[in-house]
Scaffold this motif. Structure first.
Motif, PDB file in Angstrom:
ATOM      1  N   ASN A 203       0.828  10.216   2.753  1.00 23.95           N
ATOM      2  CA  ASN A 203       1.620  11.117   3.241  1.00 23.95           C
ATOM      3  C   ASN A 203       2.779  10.301   4.123  1.00 23.95           C
ATOM      4  O   ASN A 203       2.453  10.153   5.371  1.00 23.95           O
ATOM      5  CB  ASN A 203       1.031  12.151   4.021  1.00 23.95           C
ATOM      6  N   PRO A 204       3.727   9.573   3.477  1.00 21.36           N
ATOM      7  CA  PRO A 204       4.349   8.692   4.443  1.00 21.36           C
ATOM      8  C   PRO A 204       5.133   9.192   5.728  1.00 21.36           C
ATOM      9  O   PRO A 204       5.697  10.509   5.174  1.00 21.36           O
ATOM     10  CB  PRO A 204       5.335   8.006   3.395  1.00 21.36           C
ATOM     11  N   PRO A 205       5.407   8.780   6.618  1.00 28.62           N
ATOM     12  CA  PRO A 205       5.960   9.582   7.749  1.00 28.62           C
ATOM     13  C   PRO A 205       7.831   9.353   7.534  1.00 28.62           C
ATOM     14  O   PRO A 205       8.224   8.511   6.712  1.00 28.62           O
ATOM     15  CB  PRO A 205       6.013   8.616   9.077  1.00 28.62           C
TER      16      PRO A 205
ATOM     17  N   CYS B 287       0.918  -1.077   0.003  1.00 27.97           N
ATOM     18  CA  CYS B 287       0.020   0.041  -0.016  1.00 27.97           C
ATOM     19  C   CYS B 287       0.915   1.127  -0.053  1.00 27.97           C
ATOM     20  O   CYS B 287       1.702   1.334   0.824  1.00 27.97           O
ATOM     21  CB  CYS B 287      -0.851  -0.095   1.213  1.00 27.97           C
ATOM     22  N   SER B 288       0.567   2.205  -1.092  1.00 29.01           N
ATOM     23  CA  SER B 288       1.410   3.277  -0.918  1.00 29.01           C
ATOM     24  C   SER B 288       0.917   4.291  -0.097  1.00 29.01           C
ATOM     25  O   SER B 288      -0.428   4.373   0.019  1.00 29.01           O
ATOM     26  CB  SER B 288       1.632   3.924  -2.612  1.00 29.01           C
ATOM     27  N   PHE B 289       1.393   5.180   0.710  1.00 24.69           N
ATOM     28  CA  PHE B 289       0.948   6.061   1.598  1.00 24.69           C
ATOM     29  C   PHE B 289       0.775   7.366   0.918  1.00 24.69           C
ATOM     30  O   PHE B 289       1.445   7.959   0.142  1.00 24.69           O
ATOM     31  CB  PHE B 289       1.786   6.226   2.946  1.00 24.69           C
TER      32      PHE B 289
ATOM     33  N   GLU C   6       7.590   5.899  -3.051  1.00 22.34           N
ATOM     34  CA  GLU C   6       6.740   4.931  -2.747  1.00 22.34           C
ATOM     35  C   GLU C   6       6.585   3.969  -4.058  1.00 22.34           C
ATOM     36  O   GLU C   6       6.504   2.756  -3.730  1.00 22.34           O
ATOM     37  CB  GLU C   6       5.182   5.481  -2.493  1.00 22.34           C
TER      38      GLU C   6
END
Lengths: 486, 247
Positions: B90-92, B86-88, B155
């Protein structure tokens, strides 16, 4: 070449400039240890554990020169006069009446590998410390093996005229006068109770002298030798890096000290002469029953540079505040440290920087990790004295809390006595966010590993400063600590 | 029909007892590309998060099977290792962990084997080329100081390197300029062609779809799939919006 060095060694500088009032102020040498009155014999009567006889016995065993014999006895008297420090974590669990049992390392040396606590054995397995070295930790045979390691190192550096020897040999060897001149001048026994105790019962440790202009390419390590001797508890390290010389010294605890004794009151004195550089790296992984009350201090002359890299993982209680005195103009210091406080641990660490010279600079970067109810306290003390015109200092302290029942405190102190100092302080306390853990897990990384990766990342500015094998080891330690967490 | 890769049956899920998803049914076959559209608040991200096992969401009913196994209660890492990605949005940021190390760790976790370094380095370089990413990105700390576009590219890079069986792209195109959308969609096409994996593309714009092959389109509104159609449904939404589907 050897003759020259020998001659050079006989004309060494005094350890401390006695005319320097500011320096006296820092070291507190105005309260001369030899000044105290002699009518305090009552103290000896109430003293259960450590007696003058026992200290004299240590002198006998070690074949102390007369001055050292006397010095130990004076330190013992000071020890009885002084109080246990109360400004940090409690050390009530340390039975001072039983101090004598900590002073006698020989009994622990009888222990064999089977008696090593399981968690530390595990750590060794994971660290991949070879069998031979592992055995060297446990028994008498170890002494022999570790001597070999030590001599190999000596051969490499001896060619450059560098002296690296165990402290007992140093006391009577070629550099005996220098040792006498420098021993416990930077950390006087009057400094605190455990410095006095150290002066009375010290045993083991290293003496290093790097002659003028000599750059030692490979780091010196004190790692195996301390363990093998089983005398690590009160070891003394004295390093003198002469003008323009360069040294990296690693105080190693890759091998955690597993001794059943539970007090460590070592002392480290570092002299960085004009335009010299010394890097002092430590990874400490004491067993979790250890009271680590270690004193480390460096004095840096004009244009010299001191670099500390410090990783504290083990011990039950630690008081660890390396002090750096920037005495000469343009001297600078950089301290990079990490502290990992887990279950049952209260680690009070930090650093003190004393600026005396003009245009001196100090940089302090620390990371602290607390988990499983561990307590981490970070103290920084920056002192810019009136003579330190144009001084600069930057402190950055970051803490990571791994759960809600751990604790992390930051106690910064800044004392500026000039008008033009440039002093900065930054502190940040954070937690591992659930979102970040989920993110890593969404890429197939198990939760435990995901947390360890986040913590390792947090620690990476410190591990980057370490030699490769030590950095790898530090990551292993973090991994081990994190596994215990889950 | 061959066995579906992803089968979502009557799925109900939400936060703190309140349901956001109400009896969602969705079937994705191997190699298929599905688009999930819907107005804000319809539950699109909740569906993505629930499929991936985000503990923020609680499943209150129904089941998820993936590749023949019931994964309704499986841990996130397990789902990922089974081939879900799963692509985020807004990845942390993860300071001190480089993008490169992260990808290596993820591959290692998935395969359970050590990385073949040269093969890996070659693949990484080639994949970064597709995404017009400079090699130096690999050594940057994961998402730290990345722009929106850089995060999305990172991502997609992870997706291509991990080659999952099903990739869920959650608003991967949002907030990107035209060039960045083109690059990302280039990467998604490479995934379709190279690995033959399935896609569930969650979006509320259609730009990313312009150059992609789409098999099915679903409209999610009020936590339900209210309409399923072919690629032509995207055009309908483009013209009319979601008004027809909102209660």
């Amino acid at each position: 070449m050897n003759e020259q060095q020998t001659r050079g060694a006989r004309h060494f500088d005094p350890a401390i400039d006695n005319d320097d009032e500011q320096l006296k102020d820092v070291l507190g040498t105005e309260t001369n240890m030899y000044d105290f009155k002699d009518d305090d014999d009552a103290a000896f009567r109430v003293a259960e554990g450590l007696t003058p006889d026992i200290v004299a016995e240590i002198s006998d065993e070690k074949h102390d020169p007369d001055w050292m014999r006397e010095f130990r006895q004076k330190c013992l008297k000071l020890y009885y006069q002084m109080n246990v420090p109360e400004w940090g974590p409690p050390i009530d669990g340390l039975n001072m009446d039983e101090i004598v049992t900590y002073v006698r390392p020989d009994t622990q040396m009888q222990a064999d590998w089977e008696d090593v606590p399981a968690d530390i054995k595990n750590a060794f397995e994971r660290l991949g410390i070879p069998q031979a070295e592992r055995e060297s930790l446990a028994g008498v045979g170890a002494q022999y093996d570790s001597e070999l390691v030590y001599h190999n190192l000596q051969d490499e550096v001896a060619a450059q005229g560098v002296v690296y020897t165990d402290f007992e040999s140093a006391l009577t060897g070629e550099f005996a006068d220098m040792v006498r001149e420098y021993f416990m001048k930077l950390v006087p026994p009057t400094d605190h109770k455990f410095a006095a105790l150290h002066g009375a019962v010290w045993s083991g440790g290293s003496f290093v002298y790097v002659p003028k202009g000599v750059k030692v390419e490979i780091p010196l390590q004190s790692y195996f030798r301390l363990n093998a001797k089983g005398a690590g508890q009160f070891e003394h390290t004295l390093i003198i890096v002469d003008e323009g010389a360069d040294l990296h010294f690693i105080e190693g605890c890759s091998a955690p000290k597993w001794n059943t004794a539970n007090l460590h009151a070592g002392c480290v004195e570092l002299y960085v002469k004009k335009n010299a550089r010394l890097r002092y790296s430590t990874i400490e992984n004491w067993s979790k029953n250890m009271y680590n009350l270690n004193t480390k201090r460096a004095i840096v002359e004009e244009g010299g540079r001191m670099e500390w890299v410090s990783g504290s993982f083990g011990s039950h209680v630690s008081y660890l505040y390396p002090t750096t005195i920037l005495k000469g103009d343009g001297a600078d210091v950089e301290y990079t440290g990490i502290t990992f406080s887990g279950k049952g641990q209260n680690l009070d660490t930090g650093a003190r920087m004393v600026h005396l010279g003009k245009n001196t600079s100090s940089i302090l970067n620390t990371k602290s990790i607390a988990k499983d109810g561990g307590v981490g306290t970070f103290r920084s003390a920056i002192e810019i004295r009136p003579t330190a015109k144009g001084a600069k200092s930057a402190v950055d302290c970051q803490s990571l809390m791994l759960d809600s029942h751990s604790r992390s405190d930051t106690i910064p102190a800044v004392d500026v006595r000039t008008g033009d100092a440039d002093v900065g302080h930054e502190a940040k306390i954070g937690r591992i966010s659930d979102e970040t853990v989920f993110y890593l897990m969404s890429r197939g990384i198990p939760e435990e590993e995901a947390r360890a990766m986040i913590v390792s990342g947090f620690a990476s500015p410190v591990s980057k400063e370490l030699p490769l094998e030590y950095a790898a080891e530090m990551n292993n330690l973090i991994q081990l600590e994190m596994e215990g967490n889950m | 029909m061959t066995q579906p890769l992803l089968q979502v049956t009557d799925l109900c899920a939400g936060i703190d007892g309140g349901n956001i998803l109400n009896h969602v049914n969705l079937t994705v076959g191997p190699g298929e590309t599905h688009v999930l559209m819907g107005p804000n608040g319809a539950g699109k991200s909740t569906l993505a998060g629930t499929l991936m096992g985000n503990p923020v969401y609680q499943v209150t009913g129904g089941a998820i099977t993936f590749d023949g196994a019931d994964i309704t209660g499986a841990a996130t890492a397990e789902r990922a290792r089974a081939g879900m990605f799963c692509s985020f949005q807004n990845p942390p940021e993860v300071p001190g962990l480089t993008l490169n190390e992260f990808i290596k760790n993820a591959i290692r976790a998935k395969t359970g084997k050590p990385i073949k370094i040269f093969k890996y380095a070659g693949e990484l370089k080639a994949t970064m080329d597709i995404l017009a990413m400079d090699e130096s990105y690999a050594e940057r700390e994961l998402n730290v100081g990345f722009s929106g576009g850089e995060k999305k590219k990172a991502e997609i890079l992870q997706m291509l390197m991990l080659a999952p069986k099903l990739a869920i792209l959650d608003e991967t195109d949002s907030g990107l300029d035209v060039d960045a959308v083109r690059t990302v969609s280039e990467g998604v096409r490479a995934y379709q062609n190279q690995s033959g994996g399935s896609l569930l593309i969650i979006t509320h714009s259609t730009r990313i779809l312009e150059s992609l092959h789409v098999d099915y389109t679903h409209i999610l509104a009020d936590g339900k799939i209210v309409k399923t159609g072919g690629p032509e449904l995207v055009d309908v939404i483009n013209e009319r919006g979601f008004v027809d589907f909102e209660g």
